[in-house]
Write a protein that holds these residues in place. Structure first.
Motif, PDB file in Angstrom:
ATOM      1  N   ASN A  44       0.920  -1.321   0.122  1.00  0.00           N
ATOM      2  CA  ASN A  44       0.006   0.017   0.056  1.00  0.00           C
ATOM      3  C   ASN A  44       0.894   1.204  -0.039  1.00  0.00           C
ATOM      4  O   ASN A  44       0.343   2.334  -0.447  1.00  0.00           O
ATOM      5  N   ASN A  45       2.057   1.229   0.738  1.00  0.00           N
ATOM      6  CA  ASN A  45       2.821   2.285   0.666  1.00  0.00           C
ATOM      7  C   ASN A  45       3.827   2.441  -0.494  1.00  0.00           C
ATOM      8  O   ASN A  45       4.851   3.007  -0.566  1.00  0.00           O
ATOM      9  N   SER A  46       3.448   1.592  -1.632  1.00  0.00           N
ATOM     10  CA  SER A  46       4.584   1.860  -2.682  1.00  0.00           C
ATOM     11  C   SER A  46       4.486   2.878  -3.396  1.00  0.00           C
ATOM     12  O   SER A  46       3.193   3.542  -3.568  1.00  0.00           O
ATOM     13  N   SER A  47       5.587   3.576  -4.001  1.00  0.00           N
ATOM     14  CA  SER A  47       5.390   4.745  -4.741  1.00  0.00           C
ATOM     15  C   SER A  47       4.564   4.605  -5.884  1.00  0.00           C
ATOM     16  O   SER A  47       4.683   3.480  -6.609  1.00  0.00           O
ATOM     17  N   SER A  48       4.370   5.717  -6.711  1.00  0.00           N
ATOM     18  CA  SER A  48       3.663   5.731  -7.885  1.00  0.00           C
ATOM     19  C   SER A  48       4.494   5.201  -8.997  1.00  0.00           C
ATOM     20  O   SER A  48       4.140   4.356  -9.900  1.00  0.00           O
ATOM     21  N   GLU A  49       5.758   5.327  -8.900  1.00  0.00           N
ATOM     22  CA  GLU A  49       6.735   4.882  -9.919  1.00  0.00           C
ATOM     23  C   GLU A  49       7.015   3.476  -9.734  1.00  0.00           C
ATOM     24  O   GLU A  49       6.973   2.549 -10.685  1.00  0.00           O
ATOM     25  N   LYS A  50       6.779   2.876  -8.535  1.00  0.00           N
ATOM     26  CA  LYS A  50       6.902   1.373  -8.445  1.00  0.00           C
ATOM     27  C   LYS A  50       5.579   0.619  -9.040  1.00  0.00           C
ATOM     28  O   LYS A  50       5.868  -0.502  -9.639  1.00  0.00           O
ATOM     29  N   TYR A  51       4.561   1.215  -8.879  1.00  0.00           N
ATOM     30  CA  TYR A  51       3.177   0.859  -9.740  1.00  0.00           C
ATOM     31  C   TYR A  51       3.508   0.839 -11.156  1.00  0.00           C
ATOM     32  O   TYR A  51       3.142  -0.451 -11.857  1.00  0.00           O
ATOM     33  N   ILE A  52       4.097   1.892 -11.569  1.00  0.00           N
ATOM     34  CA  ILE A  52       4.331   1.895 -13.071  1.00  0.00           C
ATOM     35  C   ILE A  52       5.249   0.896 -13.406  1.00  0.00           C
ATOM     36  O   ILE A  52       5.125   0.116 -14.756  1.00  0.00           O
ATOM     37  N   ASP A  53       6.203   0.660 -12.875  1.00  0.00           N
ATOM     38  CA  ASP A  53       7.162  -0.316 -13.233  1.00  0.00           C
ATOM     39  C   ASP A  53       6.640  -1.800 -13.130  1.00  0.00           C
ATOM     40  O   ASP A  53       6.981  -2.388 -14.088  1.00  0.00           O
TER      41      ASP A  53
END
Length: 330
Positions: free
Chosen positions: A253-262
């Motif tokens: 849940n605390n993952s960054s937006s960039e990690k979601y995109i990756d």
């Protein structure tokens, strides 16, 4: 010459300050400029303190050091004929006095902001040209990476047509916002999974189908989706529609937006089984399995293997238009 009326987000300067700043209008007066689409200002928009402040300060002051404007009086040199919510409208000639001796007036945006404005204008112009080229073309085909190539009906020349361009991304973003507002799709922060996905596919020949779709994740990132699948089972129609949610175990849940995109973007292979309720697992090449999906899918029954490409095209929470050109450090 007719006076130009000032709106929110116009830039102002103080002759005692060190940099320009835009003027804010948290609560508008109900009158919008037909030219810019922004709300018009009136003489009462002179506040520096409080939640609804208009003046943002001008960095350093030649008189007191750090700029903290003291502007208790209304704007001067306002429009003589037009009132907005009971107060005269502001024009390009309006002035505001600061009690520390400065005079605030309207000005052109600083050079860095003008550069960003020009870049945005050029991007919008290019997107419009691509859209017009697509609409006027006699023939087109989709190429690799979601790129289309179209032939201009007048010149006979082929032109690139990026389906992930500005116009397309804005259309997808606004459509998703409407669906969320109508309760047809969950808000990103209210998802039970890591992302929501919806696809529409059609049988190409035999048991091979091709489809397109859209994904948006818990951070509001939006993705284009294209896939080709080979199925074994029963298809109850030439068109298949599916919608549901997916989970990516490596994300928290605390993952960054960039990690979601990756984690979500890229080329992946997957397999799913459908019996009205479609359950599948996929992995991004070359890393391996990393996501699972549960979707309602009609009208097909059977097992499918698919090759999917996902490309991030924007974010639901992106600022648009003029606010985009205001530097983040202001």
């Amino acid at each position: 010459m007719a006076e130009e009326y000032m709106t929110a987000y116009h830039f102002t300067k103080c002759d005692k300050g060190s940099r320009e700043e835009y003027i804010n209008l948290p609560v508008d007066h109900g009158v919008i400029s037909m030219t810019t689409g922004y709300p018009l200002l009136n003489a009462n928009d002179h506040r520096y303190e409080g939640e609804n402040k208009n003046i943002r300060g001008y960095c350093s002051c030649k008189v007191i050091g750090q700029c903290r404007p003291l502007t208790p009086k209304v704007w001067e040199s306002t429009a003589k004929k037009h009132l907005i919510e009971g107060a005269p409208a502001l024009t390009e000639n309006s002035k505001l006095k600061c009690m520390y001796g400065g005079t605030i007036s309207f000005c052109d945006p600083p050079a860095d902001v003008q550069k960003k404005m020009q870049e945005q204008e050029d991007a919008e112009k290019k997107a419009q040209e691509l859209q017009e080229a697509q609409e006027n073309s006699n023939s087109s085909y989709m190429g690799e990476d979601g790129m289309g190539v179209s032939m201009d009906s007048d010149t006979g020349e082929w032109e690139d047509n990026d389906r992930t361009g500005t116009g397309h991304a804005d259309f997808v973003k606004e459509s998703l916002k409407k669906m969320i507002g109508m309760g047809l799709a969950p808000k990103p922060e209210e998802m039970t999974g890591d992302y929501c996905v919806a696809t529409v596919g059609a049988n190409v020949f035999g048991n091979v189908s091709a489809g397109v779709g859209v994904i948006y994740d818990r951070k509001g990132n939006i993705y284009d989706l294209g896939e080709v699948s080979v199925g074994r089972g029963l298809s109850l129609g030439r068109v298949q529609i599916s919608a549901g949610e997916g989970n990516v175990p490596v994300l928290k849940n605390n993952s960054s937006s960039e990690k979601y995109i990756d984690a979500i973007s890229g080329v992946s292979v997957g397999i799913d089984q459908s019996n009205g309720l479609q359950v599948g697992i996929s992995g991004t090449l070359p890393r391996g399995p990393e996501s699972s999906e549960i979707k309602l899918s009609v009208p097909s029954i059977g097992v499918n293997g698919s090759l999917r490409e996902v490309v991030c095209i924007g974010n639901l929470y992106e600022k648009t238009n003029y606010e985009n050109v205001i530097p983040s450090d202001r």
